[in-house]
Design a protein around this motif. Structure first.
Motif, PDB file in Angstrom:
ATOM      1  N   HIS A 138      14.743   4.874  -6.597  1.00  0.00           N
ATOM      2  CA  HIS A 138      15.714   3.887  -6.165  1.00  0.00           C
ATOM      3  C   HIS A 138      15.195   3.058  -5.007  1.00  0.00           C
ATOM      4  CE1 HIS A 138      19.268   2.477  -3.812  1.00  0.00           C
ATOM      5  NE2 HIS A 138      19.722   2.193  -5.019  1.00  0.00           N
ATOM      6  N   ARG A 139      14.514   3.713  -4.070  1.00  0.00           N
ATOM      7  CA  ARG A 139      14.076   3.024  -2.842  1.00  0.00           C
ATOM      8  C   ARG A 139      12.824   2.193  -3.070  1.00  0.00           C
ATOM      9  NH1 ARG A 139      14.048   0.621   1.959  1.00  0.00           N
ATOM     10  NH2 ARG A 139      12.817   1.575   3.602  1.00  0.00           N
ATOM     11  N   TYR A 140      11.872   2.723  -3.861  1.00  0.00           N
ATOM     12  CA  TYR A 140      10.593   2.045  -3.987  1.00  0.00           C
ATOM     13  C   TYR A 140      10.200   1.703  -5.429  1.00  0.00           C
ATOM     14  CZ  TYR A 140       9.797   3.218   0.906  1.00  0.00           C
ATOM     15  OH  TYR A 140       9.895   3.306   2.270  1.00  0.00           O
ATOM     16  N   GLY A 141      11.090   1.954  -6.373  1.00  0.00           N
ATOM     17  CA  GLY A 141      10.773   1.633  -7.759  1.00  0.00           C
ATOM     18  C   GLY A 141      10.784   0.135  -8.010  1.00  0.00           C
ATOM     19  N   THR A 147       0.835  -1.205   0.000  1.00  0.00           N
ATOM     20  CA  THR A 147       0.000   0.000   0.000  1.00  0.00           C
ATOM     21  C   THR A 147       0.868   1.254   0.000  1.00  0.00           C
ATOM     22  OG1 THR A 147      -0.175  -0.015   2.433  1.00  0.00           O
ATOM     23  CG2 THR A 147      -1.873  -1.186   1.204  1.00  0.00           C
ATOM     24  N   LEU A 148       1.953   1.218   0.760  1.00  0.00           N
ATOM     25  CA  LEU A 148       2.866   2.363   0.800  1.00  0.00           C
ATOM     26  C   LEU A 148       3.650   2.478  -0.499  1.00  0.00           C
ATOM     27  CD1 LEU A 148       4.351   4.659   2.287  1.00  0.00           C
ATOM     28  CD2 LEU A 148       5.923   2.931   3.197  1.00  0.00           C
ATOM     29  N   ARG A 158       5.101   5.310  -5.359  1.00  0.00           N
ATOM     30  CA  ARG A 158       5.383   5.265  -6.806  1.00  0.00           C
ATOM     31  C   ARG A 158       4.480   6.225  -7.564  1.00  0.00           C
ATOM     32  NH1 ARG A 158       5.959  -1.284  -7.937  1.00  0.00           N
ATOM     33  NH2 ARG A 158       7.985  -1.562  -6.911  1.00  0.00           N
ATOM     34  N   GLY A 159       3.214   6.282  -7.145  1.00  0.00           N
ATOM     35  CA  GLY A 159       2.292   7.215  -7.793  1.00  0.00           C
ATOM     36  C   GLY A 159       2.719   8.651  -7.583  1.00  0.00           C
ATOM     37  N   GLN A 218       4.989  13.583  -9.613  1.00  0.00           N
ATOM     38  CA  GLN A 218       5.935  14.694  -9.461  1.00  0.00           C
ATOM     39  C   GLN A 218       6.762  14.892 -10.721  1.00  0.00           C
ATOM     40  OE1 GLN A 218       8.260  14.104  -5.807  1.00  0.00           O
ATOM     41  NE2 GLN A 218       7.358  15.981  -5.035  1.00  0.00           N
ATOM     42  N   LYS A 219       7.236  13.787 -11.283  1.00  0.00           N
ATOM     43  CA  LYS A 219       8.087  13.893 -12.475  1.00  0.00           C
ATOM     44  C   LYS A 219       7.289  14.348 -13.692  1.00  0.00           C
ATOM     45  CE  LYS A 219      11.475  10.526 -10.908  1.00  0.00           C
ATOM     46  NZ  LYS A 219      12.005   9.151 -11.028  1.00  0.00           N
ATOM     47  N   ALA A 220       6.011  13.946 -13.736  1.00  0.00           N
ATOM     48  CA  ALA A 220       5.199  14.296 -14.905  1.00  0.00           C
ATOM     49  C   ALA A 220       4.689  15.724 -14.845  1.00  0.00           C
ATOM     50  CB  ALA A 220       4.029  13.316 -15.031  1.00  0.00           C
ATOM     51  N   VAL A 221       4.326  16.193 -13.634  1.00  0.00           N
ATOM     52  CA  VAL A 221       3.673  17.499 -13.531  1.00  0.00           C
ATOM     53  C   VAL A 221       4.629  18.600 -13.125  1.00  0.00           C
ATOM     54  CG1 VAL A 221       1.535  16.358 -12.852  1.00  0.00           C
ATOM     55  CG2 VAL A 221       3.004  17.328 -11.076  1.00  0.00           C
TER      56      VAL A 221
END
Length: 343
Positions: A338-341, A248-249, A254-255, A260-263
């Protein structure tokens, strides 16, 4: 020139008695004159830590919050010792819990779960009494309290329900900490709820949407990876729960990372997208320590373990602040990709 104060939101993951690590992190942060906790979210044990913290901050500021957290965890251990012989045995003989678990497996073929969650009602009643003693819900609803967001999972739909300052109750905290194989569901307004870890562990989006602060600190206590694959029924069940609580986290982070990277180049200054653009994420955790602990110990608040985790949390927070403190208010200090991808 006075030292600038950093307004920091904290999001606290659940993990039973291992939440004492989070207690240690909070204990250290509350002592820092240049850090102010502005909003808090949590699931399960993280929700209880969040509610005790918010009560103390509303009633007397950081010092009162630190004392209240210490008193709660001490009372939790005391209640566990008074509830039956298992905890005193484990405290007197540190290897007793492991030996009892092995004996239980040998005799019962590793089917050690209670025959009915109703058997856990007594433990729920103990937790309710502790919540009612250490969480002042009237104070949490006052203007002096930080924003608080507590998750519970709708047992029928699987959706997350977020309780806030105005509707947070003892039942809501019990619901957030309700593991369905161990405890009966908590009914609120005709709806049955299970542990918040299944749906938002901890809630992040409400902090981004509703808090004015741009620095968000995660305190995580469930190991992302384990060194070995479990092969017993109990071990597998524990790891499945751990994976579900982590996912869930992971999905939420990731979302946020992708958004953030897209907007980032296009986001307006106001609204949710503007908040997301400004969001800076940080994390405190101790993968090595927590991955090395028996998952069963989450249900057994042995004082020596609680103090070990508390001290570890303080060390982690001290080291994080030493290394990353200068970046607060400027940039994120955790690389989400890196941490959660995907691995």
């Amino acid at each position: 020139m006075p030292t600038p104060v950093h307004n920091l939101d904290v999001a606290l993951q659940g993990g039973g008695a291992h939440g004492a690590y989070t207690w240690g992190v909070l204990d250290f942060l509350l002592e820092q004159p240049d850090i102010r906790i502005g909003a808090v979210s949590g699931a399960s044990a993280g929700a209880v830590n969040a509610a005790v913290l918010a009560s103390g901050l509303a009633l007397g500021g950081p010092e009162a919050a630190g004392k209240r957290l210490w008193a709660f965890w001490k009372a939790l251990n005391r209640s566990g010792r008074e509830a039956g012989p298992l905890l005193p045995m484990a405290e007197a003989f540190p290897l007793a819990f492991e030996a009892i678990s092995e004996w239980w497996t040998a005799v019962l073929g590793d089917y050690a779960l209670p025959s009915s969650p109703q058997m856990g009602r007594g433990a729920q009643d103990i937790l309710r009494r502790l919540i009612e003693e250490f969480v002042d819900f009237e104070a949490i609803r006052s203007a002096d309290a930080p924003l608080i967001f507590v998750s519970a999972t709708n047992a029928r739909t699987g959706g997350a329900h977020i309780f806030r300052n105005d509707d947070l109750t003892a039942d809501a905290l019990l619901a957030s900490a309700c593991l369905p194989l161990l405890f009966p569901p908590v009914s609120i307004g005709g709806t049955d709820y299970w542990d918040g870890g299944y749906s938002a562990n901890p809630p992040l989006i409400p902090l981004v949407q509703e808090s004015a602060n741009d620095d968000l600190l995660l305190v995580t206590i469930n190991p992302i990876t384990r060194d070995a694959t479990p092969h017993t029924t109990t071990g597998i069940a524990n790891r499945i729960t751990e994976l579900g609580f982590n996912q869930t986290l992971v999905k939420e982070l990731r979302g946020l990372d992708l958004m953030q990277k897209a907007v980032l180049p296009l986001a307006p200054e106001g609204g949710f997208l503007g908040s997301l653009q400004r969001l800076r994420i940080h994390e405190i955790h101790d993968q090595t320590l927590l991955a090395g602990m028996d998952p069963e110990s989450k249900m057994l608040p042995v004082w020596r373990m609680l103090i070990t985790l508390h001290c570890a949390g303080r060390r982690s927070a001290r080291e994080w602040l030493r290394v990353q403190g200068r970046k607060l208010g400027k940039v994120s200090t955790v690389d989400l990709t890196h941490r959660y991808g995907p691995s």
